[in-house]
Design an enzyme around this catalytic site. Structure first.
Site, PDB file in Angstrom:
ATOM      1  N   LYS A 118       0.716  -1.213   0.031  1.00  0.00           N
ATOM      2  CA  LYS A 118      -0.126   0.152   0.129  1.00  0.00           C
ATOM      3  C   LYS A 118       0.968   1.246   0.046  1.00  0.00           C
ATOM      4  CE  LYS A 118      -0.988  -0.612   4.928  1.00  0.00           C
ATOM      5  NZ  LYS A 118      -0.291  -1.979   5.051  1.00  0.00           N
ATOM      6  N   THR A 119       2.001   1.276   0.694  1.00  0.00           N
ATOM      7  CA  THR A 119       2.915   2.553   0.838  1.00  0.00           C
ATOM      8  C   THR A 119       3.143   2.533  -0.673  1.00  0.00           C
ATOM      9  OG1 THR A 119       3.765   2.130   2.814  1.00  0.00           O
ATOM     10  CG2 THR A 119       5.060   3.539   1.412  1.00  0.00           C
ATOM     11  N   GLU A 162      -2.694   6.598   2.527  1.00  0.00           N
ATOM     12  CA  GLU A 162      -2.554   5.319   2.691  1.00  0.00           C
ATOM     13  C   GLU A 162      -3.340   4.697   3.875  1.00  0.00           C
ATOM     14  OE1 GLU A 162       1.230   2.547   4.334  1.00  0.00           O
ATOM     15  OE2 GLU A 162       1.605   3.929   2.836  1.00  0.00           O
TER      16      GLU A 162
END
Length: 454
Positions: A118-119, A162
């Site tokens: 996700k980052t 995020e």
């Protein structure tokens, strides 16, 4: 709570990657920012240089007066004096996720969720949109090289966030667009079992505003509960898939040219990505899907992908003479598989020494055999002690126990004070440091040693 009314804020755990992004947001808006953290780091020094006031002692006397709000991270222990004192006061005190929720409702939010990736995906998304001319803001879980920050400021109505599944934080968000890229089991200390964690991701997707969009990795569709897609349809939410053969957005004609991955996405041809690994191609596919749904021009998307320069500690490569060094945040078995696999594909003939620092006693316990499987794929393993973060030790769970599960001749547990001496005695041509704790403090010294021996 109105954002414009927040002029003086206090952050407990301000040095965390997510907390510091929030602090930077309010600092950019002209608020006076104060904070506490346990230790001084390069990041806290940067925050101070940006005008924030930070101290490193849990001392009630150091809490500033006339605060409009206090924000804290769930990683702060329950016996923290300052937090307990503020909880008993009349000052509004909220978790980081609650404040992100306030921001997500004040803007149009693109929220990127998943147990891993996700980052990278949120950073890719933010860069593609920013590069195209959309003046977005973003809150990231890592330092994006294009922004040299975990945060970017923008005046438009759009923000990229995020979305963190830890502590069910992402349930506070109200996205206009939600992106789901992975649902591997993790944080079982919070969720207890795999099904409960997957249920939590479904709750997140249902937080999407009526008439919004969901973008989901195609293979995850079959994991969703029966009838879940109908719930989204009832909210007039459009669902798009990416990644698979039958997906709305898919990768084709993938090849490797001049050190870069090159691929097509539908009518977008010859897209060039610097980051290695199929997992990163899929992450970019998701980011491109967001850009295309927002009707960014094709050539702008291609240019954005080409200029994306990665995230610190996400497969960062340093080459010096005959040596290659890679530093990566990988701390889950799936992430180890991706990092080690990418290194094998790039340098198939090099013997690999991996230094791994396990992160959390509970994660080591829950995925003991899976860690063993992935770490058995290297040539030599130097295993550091488990980084506890927020946890207390679990009897019988330690690096020695993990070492027993690893099918490898060259393996041992090493103390941090001995690590550099051991590394400098190695003849390997490929060295990797993997982990989410504080293993990255060795990266500058490893780079310097390689450079000196170039």
């Amino acid at each position: 709570m109105k954002l414009d009314a927040l002029k003086r804020l206090y952050f407990i755990g301000i040095g965390g990657i997510g907390m510091s992004a929030l602090a930077r947001y309010f600092n950019q808006r002209g608020a006076e920012i104060h904070g506490y953290d346990k230790t001084e780091t390069a990041l806290t020094k940067k925050l101070v240089s940006e005008g924030m006031k930070i101290h490193f002692e849990d001392d009630i006397a150091k809490i500033p007066e006339q605060l409009d709000a206090v924000v804290y991270t769930p990683a702060i222990p329950g016996d923290h004096q300052e937090l307990n004192h503020l909880m008993a006061s009349d000052i509004p005190v909220m978790k980081r996720s609650e404040m992100l929720g306030v921001i997500s409702r004040a803007k149009k939010c693109i929220a990127v969720a998943g147990t891993h990736g996700k980052t990278t995906t949120s950073s890719m998304t933010a860069h593609l949109l920013k590069h195209s001319g959309m003046d977005i803001s973003c809150f990231l879980g890592g330092i994006a090289n294009n922004f040299e920050s975990n945060y970017c400021y923008g005046e438009s109505e759009w923000t990229v966030i995020e979305a963190d599944e830890f502590d069910r934080s992402f349930h506070r968000l109200s996205p206009e667009i939600a992106v789901l890229i992975s649902m591997d089991p993790d944080h079982l200390d919070i969720y207890g079992e795999k099904n409960k964690m997957q249920e939590s991701f479904e709750i997140f997707l249902l937080k999407v505003n009526e008439g919004g969009k969901v973008i989901i990795q195609q293979d995850l569709i079959e994991l969703l509960d029966d009838g879940f897609l109908k719930k989204l349809k009832d909210k007039r939410v459009d669902v798009f898939t990416y990644g698979g053969e039958e997906a709305d957005f898919k990768i084709s004609n993938l090849r490797f040219e001049e050190g870069r991955q090159v691929f097509d996405q539908g009518d977008l041809k010859d897209v060039s990505l610097m980051m290695p690994g199929l997992h990163n191609t899929l992450n970019m596919c998701a980011a491109m899907a967001v850009a295309r749904i927002l009707e960014i021009e094709k050539e702008q998307i291609k240019a954005g992908v080409k200029t994306f320069s990665g995230i610190k500690r996400r497969f960062e490569i340093f080459e010096g003479g005959s040596m290659v060094y890679v530093d990566d945040y990988a701390h889950h078995p799936s992430e180890l598989r991706a990092a080690i696999g990418s290194a094998r594909s790039l340098w198939p003939d090099r013997e690999m020494t991996v230094i791994f620092q396990p992160h959390l006693f509970s994660r080591t316990r829950d995925f003991l055999s899976e860690f063993g499987d992935e770490l058995s794929k290297v040539d030599e393993l130097l295993l550091m002690d488990i980084y506890p973060a927020r946890e207390k030790p679990i009897p019988g769970i330690n690096s020695e126990r993990l070492l027993e599960t690893i099918d490898l001749k060259e393996k041992k547990v090493v103390k941090r004070e001995d690590l550099m001496k051991i590394i400098k005695g190695k003849k390997r041509k490929l060295i990797m440091t993997l982990g989410a704790g504080d293993i990255d403090v060795f990266a500058p010294e490893i780079r310097s040693w390689i450079k000196e021996n170039d």
